[in-house]
Motif scaffolding. Structure first.
Motif, PDB file in Angstrom:
ATOM      1  N   ALA A 149       0.834  -1.205   0.000  1.00 14.28           N
ATOM      2  CA  ALA A 149       0.000   0.000   0.000  1.00 14.28           C
ATOM      3  C   ALA A 149       0.869   1.255   0.000  1.00 14.28           C
ATOM      4  N   VAL A 150       1.994   1.209   0.736  1.00 16.74           N
ATOM      5  CA  VAL A 150       2.913   2.351   0.768  1.00 16.74           C
ATOM      6  C   VAL A 150       3.455   2.631  -0.632  1.00 16.74           C
ATOM      7  N   LEU A 151       3.893   1.582  -1.324  1.00 18.78           N
ATOM      8  CA  LEU A 151       4.452   1.758  -2.667  1.00 18.78           C
ATOM      9  C   LEU A 151       3.371   2.146  -3.677  1.00 18.78           C
ATOM     10  N   PHE A 152       2.180   1.607  -3.519  1.00 12.95           N
ATOM     11  CA  PHE A 152       1.079   1.964  -4.417  1.00 12.95           C
ATOM     12  C   PHE A 152       0.764   3.449  -4.298  1.00 12.95           C
ATOM     13  N   HIS A 188      12.730  -3.762  -5.763  1.00 15.95           N
ATOM     14  CA  HIS A 188      14.128  -3.378  -5.533  1.00 15.95           C
ATOM     15  C   HIS A 188      14.689  -2.645  -6.749  1.00 15.95           C
ATOM     16  N   THR A 189      14.371  -3.173  -7.938  1.00 16.93           N
ATOM     17  CA  THR A 189      14.863  -2.540  -9.158  1.00 16.93           C
ATOM     18  C   THR A 189      14.243  -1.163  -9.355  1.00 16.93           C
ATOM     19  N   GLY A 190      12.947  -1.054  -9.105  1.00 15.75           N
ATOM     20  CA  GLY A 190      12.244   0.188  -9.371  1.00 15.75           C
ATOM     21  C   GLY A 190      12.371   1.249  -8.292  1.00 15.75           C
ATOM     22  N   PHE A 191      12.456   0.801  -7.014  1.00 16.91           N
ATOM     23  CA  PHE A 191      12.414   1.759  -5.905  1.00 16.91           C
ATOM     24  C   PHE A 191      13.618   1.690  -4.966  1.00 16.91           C
ATOM     25  N   THR A 208       1.633   5.236  -8.051  1.00 12.67           N
ATOM     26  CA  THR A 208       0.462   4.403  -8.336  1.00 12.67           C
ATOM     27  C   THR A 208       0.548   3.683  -9.678  1.00 12.67           C
ATOM     28  N   ASP A 209       0.798   4.409 -10.750  1.00 13.04           N
ATOM     29  CA  ASP A 209       0.802   3.780 -12.072  1.00 13.04           C
ATOM     30  C   ASP A 209       1.943   2.778 -12.214  1.00 13.04           C
ATOM     31  N   HIS A 210       3.123   3.173 -11.760  1.00 14.39           N
ATOM     32  CA  HIS A 210       4.289   2.291 -11.837  1.00 14.39           C
ATOM     33  C   HIS A 210       4.056   1.017 -11.031  1.00 14.39           C
TER      34      HIS A 210
END
Length: 274
Positions: free
Chosen positions: A141-144, A169-172, A148-150
């Protein structure tokens, strides 16, 4: 409790603990918990009280009649379960409503109930177990909310939570299990619950319990709950591998798990029939 500097540098916002839950935590920390004070606190927030009563009256709990007040819910379910439902509603409210998050909250409610009641049956810390179950996927939920779109694309692309962690890990630069543990720490959950949230992906994927031995019992319940919800592998396969790693008696865990499942099925059937 503050968020670790490492996560702060990623500029991913972790929501603060709502005031109502701060006050509830203080009440729960008392040696002799005042049930009337707990009920009054929850009922002082109309939106929170309505959400709690809606959850209590769902088929998940299968109560015989419709519960009309938080005090009545405490009478039927006990302070711990009503407090956990309140935490669940507070956690939901910390994030904007989204269809992608709804399955996460539904799994959280079911998993928290399973873990809390298993812990009670086995003489373990039921509050730590229930809250660990509720918060297990909160990092998603935190990452969403953060992207959001990613993140929506990541949720669609990942076949398993282990795959999702790699994409995260790759994205954030961080995965949802670590973020979830950070949220648990900042909201004041105990070390066993934090450890369970931090290690649940590895433990469920490998059927191995990392972390300090004293904190493994709650994590073991997380793995067992995952087996109940997702099967395969079945509980009969998972428990003999997991229970000894947490110094739990395999026979007792299997017996408690089967009884819990029978009780929940009977309660839900009764609730639907009513």
């Amino acid at each position: 409790m503050s968020v670790s500097p490492e996560l702060r540098t990623l500029e991913i916002d972790i929501p603060a603990k709502p005031d109502a839950l701060v006050k509830l935590s203080l009440l729960l920390a008392e040696d002799d918990v005042n049930q009337q004070a707990v009920a009054a606190l929850v009922e002082s927030d109309m939106a929170l009280a309505a959400a709690v009563l809606k959850a209590v009256n769902s088929s998940l709990y299968g109560l015989a009649g419709r519960v009309q007040s938080v005090q009545q819910a405490i009478t039927y379910l006990g302070t711990r379960e009503v407090a956990a439902i309140t935490f669940e509603m507070g956690l939901r409210a910390a994030f904007p409503p989204a269809p992608e998050l709804e399955p996460i909250w539904q799994r959280a409610a079911h998993r928290g109930l399973l873990m809390g009641r298993l812990a009670t049956a086995l003489g373990l810390d039921a509050w730590a177990a229930h809250s660990a179950g509720l918060f297990e996927e909160c990092g998603k939920a935190v990452l969403f909310r953060h992207a959001t779109d990613h993140y929506r694309a990541m949720l669609r692309a990942a076949a398993t939570d282990a795959d999702l962690c790699q994409l995260e890990h790759t994205g954030f630069g961080v995965s949802h299990d670590a973020l979830g543990a950070a949220l648990c720490e900042s909201w004041g959950l105990g070390p066993a619950a934090v450890s369970s949230v931090r290690h649940h992906v590895t433990a469920q994927g490998l059927l191995e319990l990392p972390g300090a031995p004293a904190r493994r019992s709650v994590l073991a319940l997380s793995v067992i709950a995952a087996a109940i919800v997702t099967m395969p592998p079945s509980v009969d396969e998972v428990v003999p591998q997991i229970a000894p790693q947490a110094d739990l008696d395999t026979t007792l865990v299997l017996r408690a798990t089967r009884k819990l499942l029978n009780d929940l099925q009977a309660a839900q059937a009764h609730g639907r029939g009513g």
